[in-house]
Design a protein around this motif. Sequence first.
Motif, short mmCIF file in Angstrom:
data_model
loop_
_atom_site.label_atom_id
_atom_site.label_comp_id
_atom_site.label_asym_id
_atom_site.label_seq_id
_atom_site.Cartn_x
_atom_site.Cartn_y
_atom_site.Cartn_z
N LEU A 1 72.64 77.12 45.26
CA LEU A 1 72.13 75.93 44.84
C LEU A 1 71.01 76.30 43.89
O LEU A 1 70.72 75.48 42.66
N TRP B 1 72.52 73.77 35.70
CA TRP B 1 72.51 72.41 35.25
C TRP B 1 71.39 72.34 34.16
O TRP B 1 71.41 71.15 33.49
N LYS C 1 84.55 65.18 46.67
CA LYS C 1 84.03 64.43 45.85
C LYS C 1 84.10 62.76 45.93
O LYS C 1 83.07 62.14 45.44
N LEU D 1 72.71 77.14 40.75
CA LEU D 1 73.29 75.58 40.07
C LEU D 1 71.92 75.10 39.15
O LEU D 1 72.13 74.15 38.40
N ASN E 1 66.67 69.84 43.53
CA ASN E 1 67.25 70.47 44.64
C ASN E 1 66.40 71.34 45.49
O ASN E 1 65.44 71.91 45.11
N ASN F 1 68.43 66.61 45.81
CA ASN F 1 69.54 66.97 46.65
C ASN F 1 68.90 67.62 47.85
O ASN F 1 68.73 68.79 47.87
N VAL G 1 76.50 73.16 49.17
CA VAL G 1 76.82 73.29 47.61
C VAL G 1 77.69 72.20 46.98
O VAL G 1 77.56 71.67 46.07
N LYS G 2 78.88 72.00 47.70
CA LYS G 2 79.83 71.04 47.07
C LYS G 2 79.23 69.67 47.00
O LYS G 2 79.52 68.95 46.04
N TYR H 1 76.83 69.50 44.38
CA TYR H 1 77.79 69.71 42.80
C TYR H 1 78.13 68.26 42.52
O TYR H 1 78.15 67.84 41.36
N THR I 1 75.60 65.20 41.66
CA THR I 1 75.17 65.50 40.54
C THR I 1 76.30 65.27 39.36
O THR I 1 75.67 64.65 38.29
#
Length: 249
Positions: free
Chosen positions: A163, A170, A67, A166, A140, A90, A116-117, A120, A123
Amino acid sequence: MRLAGKTALVTGATSNIGRAIAVALAAEGAHVVVAGRNKERGDEVVGEIRAAGGQADFVAVDLNGTKAAANELAEAATRLLGGRIDVLVNNAGAIDGGKTTETDEETFDTVYAVNVKSPYFLTAAIAPAMVAAGGGTIINLGSWVARLGIPVGAVYAASKGALETLTRAWSAEFGPSGVRVNAIAPGVVHTDPNHPATAMMTGTPHGRIGAPQAIADAAVFLASDQAAFVHGTVLDVDGGRLGVAVIAG
């Protein structure tokens, strides 16, 4: 100039698909932040964009799934782009083409961290500001292997499937607040039209490998107001790899 006055952040933008997308968005008028690990290649992309009359800046970043790395990139890009990011792409990805029994835990974790992370948390860092500004666009990069099984690269396929999921989640989460979220699923794409991977396009209508520019053109469309009615969609730009089988007569 479909993106005149807009700002954009493209991850993994120093080569292949990411580079083509960054150049294409800038050619349509966007001020682009080119994000990647390699400063030399990043400076080359920025130089190409500026030489053509566009606006671009480079940010060196290792999107390792944390993060903290995502937040650092979001803050740096927002600052360079004058306080807002209108378009987030992304694109950065890690590829593993091994078989399941050959994939070690470190490789698995790396693929999921990058694919993925990182998107994530990036975003999560950028979408709220888009909402506060009244709208934005997130694109994405999925893959045809997320929905058509092949006997290698299972962890990569699974990460791209995540993804794409997601993308829909999202869209439901941020779409009502004005943020459009979509994905592009490329087929086999490379800057070298004679790359050995072109064999994977045998039996498709296109019949050969795709060029990065094809994906960039799709990204420009999804980023522009022409796609205002497109939400939560995975756009297959794959030469027909996923949906069509050509049978020799």
